[in-house]
Enzyme design. Structure first.
Site: not given
Ligand code: DGJ
Length: 751
Positions: A471, A541
């Protein structure tokens, strides 16, 4: 396929039957672009194609089409190369000095990701050397034409062959002059949770550009640019697609000049860039990939999809079946412990899921997003059996085990920051901008990359980990690094990306069996650069299925389905609050790297049975979803944005799955047929329609020609709904909003 060089006319012709690029040494020794796009006959000169650029007494014969334009010599359009020489001038006169035609494709070098070949027959490469005599600056332009696709990969090396240092201020990966500007520009723009909206605008005089100065490719503008003629559709007409194989600050631009020609350029954004080159040093640009097709935007996508899936992605996971995963993030956020995770994994296994992924919150003091980032040791309060104990329990259930990391970041409230505050990017003595309570680690410092390779390597070696979600949750601010002197701070952004690629290289080489998925607050770094390290990426997301129709459609213009992480999540959706049926959510997510992102222990028995059927449906057709040809049929960006349709078909046109989606129901729907593509017109297909995953609604046989010319009937539905779904007056019971219809096609013989 080959690259021809005619010493008499001093022209090169790159041709593979599907596209031609013609370059030439001009009278003054400059490099000219005579043509790029439609395939042309070989053995002919195309010198007559260049258009004089009027107005300059001593530059007669210098064409509009330059392959390496620079500033200050009367061209006045955007340059591809700007080098500041020791006298402070930026005028270059790069003249032809030689060339090589190479079988295959040499490695790009410099730690940069790039497309590649597995056998020399797959491509030919033309490398052209140019020299600016006064400064000694040498340039090598590399053009690789692939045999299989109408695609040219272009990159540049700048070598300081002089005796004093110079500064590169702009070095574009590609610069292409097109003889007219009658194009519509396609850009993929958006924001967090609505990444890669398709935005179109006709070219107008002047510069039109998108880019990033955020330190990553960004959710706002993808490093991709398309061009289509006004009349071009998904399946017909001329189109270009240009993608940058790079994950940092980028610029994608077209300039239309007063005579109506267009210059396209792609590369590292010059606005935030400079690079000092000492004598003997080389600067390498990232690679740009340019696809041309006269089979519409779909033709461009088909070429880029196959290229990215098979000759950009690397490692054993490139071709292996991607597992159906369950990620705990939306199911638990930070609120989990060992037992809860194992219970979720057990429930997931029962649904047919193959990989359990533990997301954020398993390390350091990470109980929320305010602390712990940077401290990559397992939190034994939450996970008393450690990562290896958890991985063993998950494996014991018959599932693979995956783990979330965010190596490039640090919370100020962390042991790492307390020990190394100077490892976070910032200008000493100035306030640092906070974003999700975190700062960015300075990957321009080799010590930071070494540290991360060690600590993340230790984590990955500490347990049997099959998958990593990498991430990246904020952009860079206050750019400054102690690793560089004051006059070289313009190198930080690119050095950051090179540090990132080095970290990826070290970890992927050490752990070749791990499947890496990149992520950046959803899809904020979904680019061809990272696809070389991580064959799949978290697309957004936003897991709302309606939003996903648009996000996945836009993403699919350059990027293959195998790269697009797509999950079914709970309702009300956490990003939009929308409530859609679980079947609709799955029917959208299947057109991607499929998975779930919810708490499976919270599902009802009925939902569990439904999810089992969904997973079985997907797994049975995984090969098609992962490796089939993806065709966009009906755009969610058109009309009232109420419908979308797309399909995948295998190369032999023997199997296909079509997805049709209607967001809101309108009473008494208009008569409607969906025209398919990618089938064999001479074949007969058995078509099975599904409007839920319970059971197919019915089956009928149609010819490929009919399906591709007339289409498959949507309204009234084909097949007609069973008796129990009909009203007494014979009309059918509509299932309400968020309807989907999947058509499963199997070839059963010739017509
Ligand atoms: C952002 C990501 O896009 C999410 O899927 C998740 O992993 C969160 N960060 C976790 O902090």
């Amino acid at each position: 396929m080959t690259i021809d060089w005619d010493p008499a006319t001093r022209e090169w012709h790159l041709h593979n039957g599907a596209t031609s690029w013609v370059l030439a040494v001009l009278e003054n020794g400059w490099l000219g672009h005579l043509h790029a796009g439609a395939p042309l006959a070989t053995g002919r000169s195309y010198r007559h194609l260049y258009l004089g650029f009027p107005g300059y007494d001593n530059r007669v014969g210098e064409p509009v089409g330059l392959a390496l334009p620079g500033p200050g010599v009367g061209d006045f359009r955007v340059p591809a190369l700007v080098v500041e020489t020791p006298d402070g001038a930026t005028v270059l006169d790069p003249r032809y000095a030689g060339h090589r035609i190479l079988a295959g494709k040499p490695a790009i070098g410099g730690g940069l990701p790039a497309t590649y070949v597995e056998a020399d027959e797959e491509a030919d490469t033309l490398e052209i050397d140019l020299v600016d005599e006064p400064s000694g600056v040498r340039v090598t332009l590399a053009y690789t034409l692939f045999a299989r696709w109408p695609v040219v990969a272009r990159s540049m090396r700048v070598i300081n062959g002089g005796t004093s240092g110079v500064t590169v201020r702009c070095a574009m990966s590609a610069s292409l002059d097109l003889p007219d500007a009658a194009w519509t520009l396609i850009q993929l723009s958006g924001a967090w949770s609505r990444e890669r909206d398709v935005v179109e605008r006709p070219l107008v005089p002047g510069r039109q550009s998108i880019g990033s100065i955020r330190g990553g490719s960004g959710a706002e503008h993808n490093p991709f640019l398309g061009l289509r003629r006004v009349s071009t559709t998904e399946s017909h007409g001329e189109a270009w697609g240009a993608a940058l194989v790079y994950s940092g600050n980028h610029l994608c631009e077209v300039e239309v000049e007063p005579f109506g020609t267009a210059r396209l350029r792609l590369g590292i954004n010059p606005e935030s860039f400079s690079w000092r080159l000492e004598p003997g040093e080389t600067f390498r640009t990232p690679e740009a990939v340019l696809a041309w097709s006269e089979a519409g935007l779909g033709g461009v996508s088909a070429a880029l999809h196959e290229l990215f899936r098979t000759r950009l992605a690397r490692g054993p996971w490139r071709d292996a079946d991607r597992p159906v995963l369950l990620n705990n993030w939306e199911g638990t956020y930070f609120d989990f412990d060992h037992d809860r995770l194992v219970a979720m994994a057990g429930a997931a296994k029962d649904l047919g899921v193959e990989l359990f992924v533990l997301d954020d919150g398993w390390f350091g003091a990470r109980t929320d997003d305010t602390r712990g980032l940077g401290d990559w040791t397992v939190n034994l309060q939450k996970l008393p059996k450690g990562l290896d104990g958890l991985a063993a329990d998950v494996h014991g259930l018959g599932l693979k085990f995956g783990l979330w990391i965010e190596p490039e970041m640090v919370n100020p409230d962390s042991d790492l920051f307390r020990a190394h505050p100077d490892w976070a990017i910032g200008v000493p003595g100035r306030k640092r901008t906070m974003w999700r309570n975190q700062l960015v680690l300075d990957l321009a410092q080799p010590a930071v990359v070494d540290h991360l390779a060690t600590v993340i390597g230790d984590v990955l070696a500490s347990a049997p980990i099959d998958y990593v979600k990498w991430d990246w949750n904020r952009y860079l601010t206050e750019p400054w690094t102690p690793a560089l002197p004051a006059d070289r701070q313009g190198e930080l952004f690119h050095r950051y990306v090179l540090g990132l690629y080095e970290l990826y290289a070290r970890l992927t080489e050490r752990f070749p069996s791990i499947l890496f998925e990149s992520c950046a607050s959803g899809g904020a770094r979904f680019d061809a650069g990272l696809l070389a390290w991580a064959p799949q990426a978290w697309t957004s997301d936003d897991t709302d299925a309606v939003e996903r129709l648009a996000i996945q459609w836009g993403t699919s213009i350059p990027y293959p389905l195998s790269s697009m992480g797509a999950h079914v999540s709970a309702v009300p959706n956490h990003q939009t609050g929308r409530i859609t049926p679980i079947g609709f959510r799955a029917a959208v997510a299947m057109f991607g790297a499929f998975g779930y992102e919810l708490d499976p222990t919270a599902l009802t028995d009925e939902e569990r049975a439904e999810v089992r059927r969904q997973v079985a449906f997907y797994v049975e057709r995984r090969d098609l979803f992962q490796r089939g040809r993806f065709l966009r049929l009906r755009s969610p960006f058109e009309g009232k944005r109420n419908e979308a349709a797309w399909m995948v078909a295998d190369a032999a046109a023997s199997r296909a799955v079509v997805g049709f989606y209607r967001v809101l129901h309108r009473p008494w729907p208009r008569r409607d047929r969906l025209v398919l593509r990618g089938l064999d017109p001479a074949a007969s297909y058995e078509v099975t329609a599904w409007t839920s995953f319970d059971a197919p609604e019915g089956t009928f046989v149609r010819g490929g020609d009919e399906l591709m010319r007339l289409g498959v009937r949507l309204e009234p539905p084909d097949p007609a709904p069973p008796e129990d779904l009909r009203n007494p007056d014979g009309t059918w019971i509509v299932r309400g909003d968020f309807q989907f219809r999947l058509f499963d096609l199997r070839r059963i013989g010739e017509r």
